[in-house]
Scaffold this motif. Structure first.
Motif, PDB file in Angstrom:
ATOM      1  N   VAL A   1       0.864  -1.181   0.000  1.00 20.95           N
ATOM      2  CA  VAL A   1       0.000   0.000   0.000  1.00 20.95           C
ATOM      3  C   VAL A   1       0.896   1.225   0.000  1.00 20.95           C
ATOM      4  CG1 VAL A   1      -1.541   1.415   1.407  1.00 20.95           C
ATOM      5  CG2 VAL A   1      -2.044  -1.007   1.058  1.00 20.95           C
ATOM      6  N   ALA A   2       0.630   2.162  -0.895  1.00 19.36           N
ATOM      7  CA  ALA A   2       1.347   3.436  -0.927  1.00 19.36           C
ATOM      8  C   ALA A   2       0.373   4.549  -0.578  1.00 19.36           C
ATOM      9  CB  ALA A   2       1.959   3.676  -2.299  1.00 19.36           C
ATOM     10  N   LEU A   3       0.758   5.402   0.379  1.00 13.81           N
ATOM     11  CA  LEU A   3      -0.016   6.601   0.698  1.00 13.81           C
ATOM     12  C   LEU A   3       0.553   7.722  -0.150  1.00 13.81           C
ATOM     13  CD1 LEU A   3      -0.238   6.370   4.599  1.00 13.81           C
ATOM     14  CD2 LEU A   3      -1.627   5.214   2.860  1.00 13.81           C
ATOM     15  N   CYS A   4      -0.300   8.430  -0.898  1.00 14.57           N
ATOM     16  CA  CYS A   4       0.219   9.238  -1.995  1.00 14.57           C
ATOM     17  C   CYS A   4      -0.599  10.503  -2.216  1.00 14.57           C
ATOM     18  CB  CYS A   4       0.179   8.387  -3.270  1.00 14.57           C
ATOM     19  SG  CYS A   4       0.708   9.220  -4.763  1.00 14.57           S
ATOM     20  N   GLY A   5       0.114  11.566  -2.581  1.00 16.60           N
ATOM     21  CA  GLY A   5      -0.510  12.794  -3.037  1.00 16.60           C
ATOM     22  C   GLY A   5       0.517  13.617  -3.776  1.00 16.60           C
ATOM     23  N   GLY A   6       0.091  14.416  -4.730  1.00 15.71           N
ATOM     24  CA  GLY A   6       0.994  15.320  -5.411  1.00 15.71           C
ATOM     25  C   GLY A   6       1.900  14.651  -6.430  1.00 15.71           C
ATOM     26  N   VAL A   7       2.756  15.462  -7.036  1.00 16.99           N
ATOM     27  CA  VAL A   7       3.604  15.007  -8.136  1.00 16.99           C
ATOM     28  C   VAL A   7       4.668  14.024  -7.659  1.00 16.99           C
ATOM     29  CG1 VAL A   7       5.238  15.760  -9.905  1.00 16.99           C
ATOM     30  CG2 VAL A   7       3.183  17.109  -9.459  1.00 16.99           C
ATOM     31  N   GLY A   8       5.336  14.330  -6.523  1.00 17.90           N
ATOM     32  CA  GLY A   8       6.373  13.436  -6.024  1.00 17.90           C
ATOM     33  C   GLY A   8       5.825  12.067  -5.675  1.00 17.90           C
ATOM     34  N   GLY A   9       4.659  12.050  -5.050  1.00 15.63           N
ATOM     35  CA  GLY A   9       4.029  10.778  -4.719  1.00 15.63           C
ATOM     36  C   GLY A   9       3.667   9.990  -5.957  1.00 15.63           C
ATOM     37  N   ALA A  10       3.142  10.672  -6.973  1.00 12.30           N
ATOM     38  CA  ALA A  10       2.748   9.995  -8.209  1.00 12.30           C
ATOM     39  C   ALA A  10       3.957   9.405  -8.925  1.00 12.30           C
ATOM     40  CB  ALA A  10       2.017  10.974  -9.122  1.00 12.30           C
ATOM     41  N   LYS A  11       5.091  10.100  -8.851  1.00 14.21           N
ATOM     42  CA  LYS A  11       6.297   9.569  -9.497  1.00 14.21           C
ATOM     43  C   LYS A  11       6.733   8.251  -8.862  1.00 14.21           C
ATOM     44  CE  LYS A  11       8.297  13.896 -11.201  1.00 14.21           C
ATOM     45  NZ  LYS A  11       9.442  14.831 -11.101  1.00 14.21           N
TER      46      LYS A  11
END
Length: 312
Positions: free
Chosen positions: A9-19
């Motif tokens: 599971v990845a907790l993610c937001g924004g451009v850095g997270g999407a990369k």
């Protein structure tokens, strides 16, 4: 079990997270679930906009504009030009290609489809193997408190370009939003949890604030590791370091670990290696700057190697 065999599971937001999610998707495919921040979501021009979800979908679906870092590649702006000519609001730019997503989402939600189901359908149509899961299907807004006002996130971040000094960040859910069953189920079966190098305050804290998420993480037996969003005390993109300074928090990896408070390990950039002994948890030092798609995959691979080490 090696890193490539883990349910992550990845907790993610924004451009850095999407990369990073892009790299993890390349390595893990259907074994990856990305729980995405929706605190940025808002109603604009009669449409429901989900910026972080769209950034993840466009990035994993090979549709993202790599130069701008947001929106779709090959974009045109006829709608915005026409809108400006009619004295409409143009502070939040919606490209012509991007509009298709917002129109379809708005129609689906008005027909009773959940944000989770709509996002899943779009991801499947684009051939994305990972599960992309909104943190909640309910309104759950990030509010930035400054010295003299409370700002809706997009007014702070886009219209005012994150210039006002941040005093506090709050979250509002008039309907009492809760985590989705899909997000909680993903955490429950995860072999590992990765906190992406997203802004801790604006991208990850909203996820953790949703009722049910933090309890599920606390109950999980899976190791939780984060990738520091700082490199040499600076943020690669966005206002992370600025917000930390305004809140009186030192801009270093020690502060990132203390802020989260539940990590089993931290991935940090080589520039921050001097912090390694001070963070108080196991660390993995590597290059964390993702200039290319290959570097996204390599950082994802380093995260999985670190998880292998923690599990051994």
């Amino acid at each position: 079990m090696s890193g490539a065999d883990l349910n992550v599971v990845a907790l993610c937001g924004g451009v850095g997270g999407a990369k990073l999610a892009y790299g993890l998707n390349r390595l893990l495919g259907a074994k990856l679930a990305v729980i995405v921040n929706t605190g940025d979501d808002f109603e604009h021009l009669g449409l429901t906009i989900s910026p972080d979800i769209d950034t993840v979908v466009y990035t994993l679906g090979e549709l993202a504009d790599e130069e701008r870092g947001w929106g779709r590649a090959g974009e045109s702006w006829n709608f915005m030009e026409a809108l400006g000519g009619l004295k409409g609001e143009t502070w939040f730019r919606l490209g012509d290609r991007d509009l298709a997503m917002h129109v379809l989402r708005s129609r689906a939600l008005s027909a009773g489809v959940t944000l989770t189901d709509f996002t899943g359908r779009i991801a499947s149509h684009l051939g994305i193997e990972a599960s992309i899961l909104p943190m909640t299907d309910d309104p759950f807004a990030t509010i930035v408190v400054t010295a003299d006002q409370k700002l809706a996130f997009q007014r702070y971040f886009v219209e005012l370009q994150a210039r006002p000094e941040v005093r506090k960040i709050e979250f509002q859910s008039p309907s009492g939003g809760t985590a989705t069953s899909a997000a909680l189920r993903a955490i429950g079966v995860a072999d590992a949890v990765i906190v992406c190098p997203s802004n801790p305050y604006l991208s990850i804290d909203p996820i953790l604030a949703v009722p049910g998420i933090r309890a599920a993480l606390d109950a999980a037996k899976a190791p939780i590791v984060a990738i520091s969003p700082l490199v040499g005390g600076r943020a690669i993109k966005g206002p992370t370091a600025k917000i930390m300074n305004e809140l009186g928090v030192a801009t270093n990896c020690v502060s990132i670990v203390r802020h989260y408070g539940f990590l089993d390990g931290l991935v940090m950039d080589r520039e921050d290696q001097a912090d390694a002994d001070a963070v108080g948890i196991p660390v993995h030092v590597t290059n964390t700057i993702m200039r290319s798609k290959d570097e996204r995959v390599e950082l994802a691979r380093e995260c999985l190697r670190f998880l292998d080490r923690l599990n051994s």
